[in-house]
Design an enzyme around this catalytic site. Structure first.
Site, PDB file in Angstrom:
ATOM      1  N   ASP A 134     -10.710  11.651  19.909  1.00  0.00           N
ATOM      2  CA  ASP A 134      -9.776  12.745  20.198  1.00  0.00           C
ATOM      3  C   ASP A 134      -9.239  12.614  21.624  1.00  0.00           C
ATOM      4  O   ASP A 134      -8.401  13.415  22.065  1.00  0.00           O
ATOM      5  CB  ASP A 134     -10.407  14.120  19.929  1.00  0.00           C
ATOM      6  N   SER A 135      -9.675  11.558  22.336  1.00  0.00           N
ATOM      7  CA  SER A 135      -9.017  11.194  23.603  1.00  0.00           C
ATOM      8  C   SER A 135      -7.538  10.936  23.327  1.00  0.00           C
ATOM      9  O   SER A 135      -6.717  10.942  24.259  1.00  0.00           O
ATOM     10  CB  SER A 135      -9.680   9.960  24.222  1.00  0.00           C
TER      11      SER A 135
ATOM     12  N   LYS B  87     -17.222  11.198  13.976  1.00  0.00           N
ATOM     13  CA  LYS B  87     -18.007  11.442  15.190  1.00  0.00           C
ATOM     14  C   LYS B  87     -17.945  12.934  15.499  1.00  0.00           C
ATOM     15  O   LYS B  87     -16.899  13.563  15.329  1.00  0.00           O
ATOM     16  CB  LYS B  87     -17.453  10.645  16.377  1.00  0.00           C
TER      17      LYS B  87
ATOM     18  N   GLU C 142     -19.059  15.752  18.490  1.00  0.00           N
ATOM     19  CA  GLU C 142     -19.540  15.961  19.864  1.00  0.00           C
ATOM     20  C   GLU C 142     -20.609  17.036  19.903  1.00  0.00           C
ATOM     21  O   GLU C 142     -20.522  18.021  19.165  1.00  0.00           O
ATOM     22  CB  GLU C 142     -18.383  16.427  20.760  1.00  0.00           C
TER      23      GLU C 142
ATOM     24  N   ASP D 121     -12.787  10.961  14.974  1.00  0.00           N
ATOM     25  CA  ASP D 121     -13.418  11.968  15.834  1.00  0.00           C
ATOM     26  C   ASP D 121     -13.053  13.371  15.339  1.00  0.00           C
ATOM     27  O   ASP D 121     -11.859  13.676  15.219  1.00  0.00           O
ATOM     28  CB  ASP D 121     -12.873  11.768  17.260  1.00  0.00           C
TER      29      ASP D 121
ATOM     30  N   GLU E 120     -22.308   9.646  26.876  1.00  0.00           N
ATOM     31  CA  GLU E 120     -21.205   9.592  27.850  1.00  0.00           C
ATOM     32  C   GLU E 120     -21.647  10.173  29.186  1.00  0.00           C
ATOM     33  O   GLU E 120     -22.159  11.312  29.237  1.00  0.00           O
ATOM     34  CB  GLU E 120     -19.987  10.364  27.292  1.00  0.00           C
TER      35      GLU E 120
END
Ligand code: KIV
Length: 284
Positions: free
Chosen positions: A42-43, A111, A113, A81, A183
């Site tokens: 999602d970057s 993915k 978070e 993501d 991260e």
């Protein structure tokens, strides 16, 4: 690439690679380069769509880009993501959203978070895994909740928070994750987590001892403008290459050297003659 193969390579101590892609040309190149996992992160929001954070990224935007990436990858594992507020909501809705990444966009896994001490996140992961959808966890600095973590800062710097991170990683493994992104975590903490987990860890700003490394491809190519986190080594300066090509194009057009005869289409001489005659006829 399959998840069992990722696990086998981790057992053998082979380092894994993961990079981001948001479109077909980059996806094709990553696949050709032999990258193990292609992450549609999602970057996307900050790197390719110009948002100031990842929070505004929607499910529809993620699926749109995942579909393009999927079309460019034949070998690597494709992970989509889950954007902010597509999980950690009602479990049924979370699982439905996760399923869309596989059913509609052709991803191999999702993915998610977070999970740092959050019962809801663990339940969400468990429910997605139980629905038969492979999940990659993401701990440490989780950009979707960076505000709550005090900004884009290294996580797990104190002994207490480091222990919490370790516990969370073990919980994600028990919940069924096939891997965990770490991260912005101190090297020692990432090393210990990697040693204790059977599933692979993918570090970004987490030192060299993770089972694999992940980077944002645009960082690696120096295409993200002026912001350069210290862990994001630029392996090439594509911004310069691209700028140089663009100014060469501009110059060639202005000088009239582009396009050349070879880059244009000549008309059949007989047809050209008739065409000119018909233009003359028009004038008379
Ligand atoms: O969104 C993303 O690109 C990520 C990577 C930085 C791991 O989460």
């Amino acid at each position: 690439m399959t998840i069992p193969e990722l696990l086998r390579r981790t057992e053998r101590g082979e380092k894994l690679t993961m990079l981001t892609a948001y479109d077909l040309p980059v996806a094709r190149l990553l696949d050709e380069a032999g990258v193990d996992v292609v992450l549609v992160g999602d970057s996307l929001g900050m790197v390719a769509l110009g948002y100031s954070a990842t929070v505004p990224v929607t499910m529809e935007e993620m699926l749109h880009h995942c579909k393009a990436v999927r079309r460019g990858v034949t070998r690597a594992l494709v992970v989509g993501d889950m954007p902010f507020m597509s999980f950690n909501i009602a479990v049924k809705e979370t699982v439905r959203n996760a399923g869309r990444f596989l059913k509609e966009a052709g991803c191999d896994a999702v993915k998610v978070e977070g999970g740092q001490g959050s019962e809801e996140s663990l339940q969400a992961v468990q429910a997605i895994v139980q629905a038969g959808i492979p999940v990659l966890g993401h701990l440490g600095l989780t950009p979707q909740t960076a505000g709550r973590l005090g900004g884009f800062k290294v996580q797990g710097k104190t002994a207490e928070t480091a222990v919490k991170l370790l516990e969370s990683a073990l919980e994600l493994e028990s919940a069924g994750c096939f891997g965990v992104v770490l991260e912005c975590v101190p090297t020692l903490v990432a090393q210990e987590i990697s040693r204790r987990l059977k599933i692979p860890t993918f570090g970004i700003g987490a030192g060299p001892h993770c089972d694999g490394q992940v980077l944002v491809t645009h960082d690696l190519l120096n295409l993200t403008g002026s912001f350069h986190p210290k862990f994001a080594r630029a392996f090439a300066r594509l911004d310069r290459e691209i700028l140089s090509a663009l100014s060469k194009f501009k110059k060639a057009v202005k000088q009239g050297t582009f396009p050349s005869a070879a880059e244009s289409t000549a008309m059949d001489p007989e047809q050209a003659k008739r065409f000119k005659e018909s233009l003359r006829g028009e004038r008379e």
